[in-house]
Design an enzyme around this catalytic site. Structure first.
Site, short mmCIF file in Angstrom:
data_model
loop_
_atom_site.label_atom_id
_atom_site.label_comp_id
_atom_site.label_asym_id
_atom_site.label_seq_id
_atom_site.Cartn_x
_atom_site.Cartn_y
_atom_site.Cartn_z
N GLY A 37 0.50 -1.37 -0.02
CA GLY A 37 0.44 0.00 -0.37
C GLY A 37 0.78 1.42 0.37
N ASP A 168 -31.08 23.69 0.28
CA ASP A 168 -31.01 23.41 1.38
C ASP A 168 -30.79 25.09 1.81
OD1 ASP A 168 -28.79 23.88 1.85
OD2 ASP A 168 -28.50 22.12 2.30
N LYS A 191 -34.27 21.58 4.04
CA LYS A 191 -33.37 20.09 3.92
C LYS A 191 -33.38 19.74 6.12
CE LYS A 191 -29.61 19.09 2.96
NZ LYS A 191 -28.44 19.18 1.92
N ARG A 193 -30.97 17.16 8.58
CA ARG A 193 -29.74 16.04 8.33
C ARG A 193 -29.37 16.15 10.19
NH1 ARG A 193 -25.89 14.61 4.56
NH2 ARG A 193 -26.56 16.37 3.25
N THR A 226 -30.01 13.76 -2.04
CA THR A 226 -30.25 14.52 -2.24
C THR A 226 -30.85 15.70 -2.66
OG1 THR A 226 -29.56 15.40 -0.02
CG2 THR A 226 -30.08 17.85 -0.94
#
Length: 321
Positions: A37, A168, A191, A193, A226
């Site tokens: 990695g 929003d 909106k 959340r 959304t």
């Protein structure tokens, strides 16, 4: 000084478009990921006393892309580059811009500190999640906007009875800027959340959308949820066709499928993120902002003001999209 543009592992296509606009060649480089990695980067040509620009978004693979930027900064500085600028069309960790609950990291600030410490002299980016994130950096930040590019494309669609919709209240100011550019009214989604699930509930639409064609605007979308909820709410309120425009598109394959199955007619976004999932979608149109970034670099090199690009795109930029 001589400009030299290099690309990180996910920035090559964007950097090549920039080089085409500037009439220059992309710098030769190598990026390897070893089996455990670890990331290895190398500039395969001299950068001594050159002004170097490294093109890499922090997008779909944010941890790897961010780490790679740090290694590139160190490599160029150790190779005696005159200056090193990070060209970062999308800064994913800008979402982590505040301490809004106990025991959390302000991730955007941590990333900014690390990029500076690794040796960056300047950052060129676009549509940060909030503009005050520029203050996380002590080095110059050129903060570009996708709005003129997206709006000029929307104009080519000749949409009648257009209304711009913010999903929003948080994006309402930017939505008004879109509306002024397109000479259209504004509506705002209400909106809510409640957690970190990447889903939000659209409760209502504030504004008259009956019989209008709506353009939902936002800075980015991760899941598409959304956008789709707003589109459905607009349909329930009597809107006709629904369009959407995003500065950055970080949808995965599942998110693209949700858009394709939604009431949205067309989603317009930019190539700020190298996103393979959106390339074959008939509902998603990608317009390039690489010429905008290239023009910005040219003006920095000529020591000219960049601010005129914030509100108006020169015709030669739009013609190269």
């Amino acid at each position: 000084m001589e400009i030299k543009i290099f690309a990180g592992s996910t920035g090559k296509e964007f950097a090549e478009r920039m080089c085409k606009y500037l009439g220059t060649d992309l710098g030769k480089s190598k990026v390897l990921t070893f089996t455990e990695g670890n990331t290895y980067v190398k500039a395969e040509e001299t950068v001594r006393d050159k002004d170097v620009y490294l093109v890499q978004s922090i997008g779909l693979h944010p941890n790897n892309e961010f780490t790679e930027i740090l290694f590139w900064m160190d490599a160029f500085k150790r190779a005696s580059a005159h200056s090193v600028t990070v060209v970062m069309p999308y800064f994913s960790y800008a979402k982590g811009d505040k301490k809004d609950e106990p025991r959390v990291s302000i991730r955007g600030r941590v990333c900014a500190d690390c990029i500076e410490l690794a040796g960056a002299d300047r950052v060129v980016t676009m549509d940060l999640h909030s503009p005050q994130i520029q203050g996380f950096f002590k080095i110059p930040v050129d903060h570009l906007f996708a709005l003129p590019i997206l709006c000029e494309y929307v104009k080519t669609l000749n949409i009648e009875d257009l209304i711009v919709v913010s999903p929003d209240s948080g994006f309402a100011k930017e939505a008004r800027s879109y509306a002024r550019y397109l000479n259209a009214p504004v509506a705002i989604g209400d909106k809510e959340r409640v957690d970190h699930s990447e889903n939000a509930n659209v409760i209502d639409i504030v504004g008259d959308v009956q019989g209008k064609n709506a353009l939902i605007v936002d800075d980015f979308s991760i899941s598409g949820g959304t956008l789709i909820d707003v589109a459905r709410a607009l349909k329930e309120k009597g809107a006709k066709k629904i369009y959407a425009a995003l500065s950055h598109i970080v949808l995965n394959e599942k998110g693209v499928k949700k858009i394709e199955d939604s009431p949205i007619e067309l989603l317009i976004s930019t190539d700020s993120v190298n996103n393979p999932f959106v390339k074959d979608s008939d509902k998603i149109k990608i317009v390039s902002v690489a010429p905008l970034f290239a023009e910005t670099i040219a003006r920095i090199d000529r020591k000219e003001s960049v601010s005129p690009l914030f509100n108006e795109v020169p015709s030669k930029v739009f013609n190269n999209i």
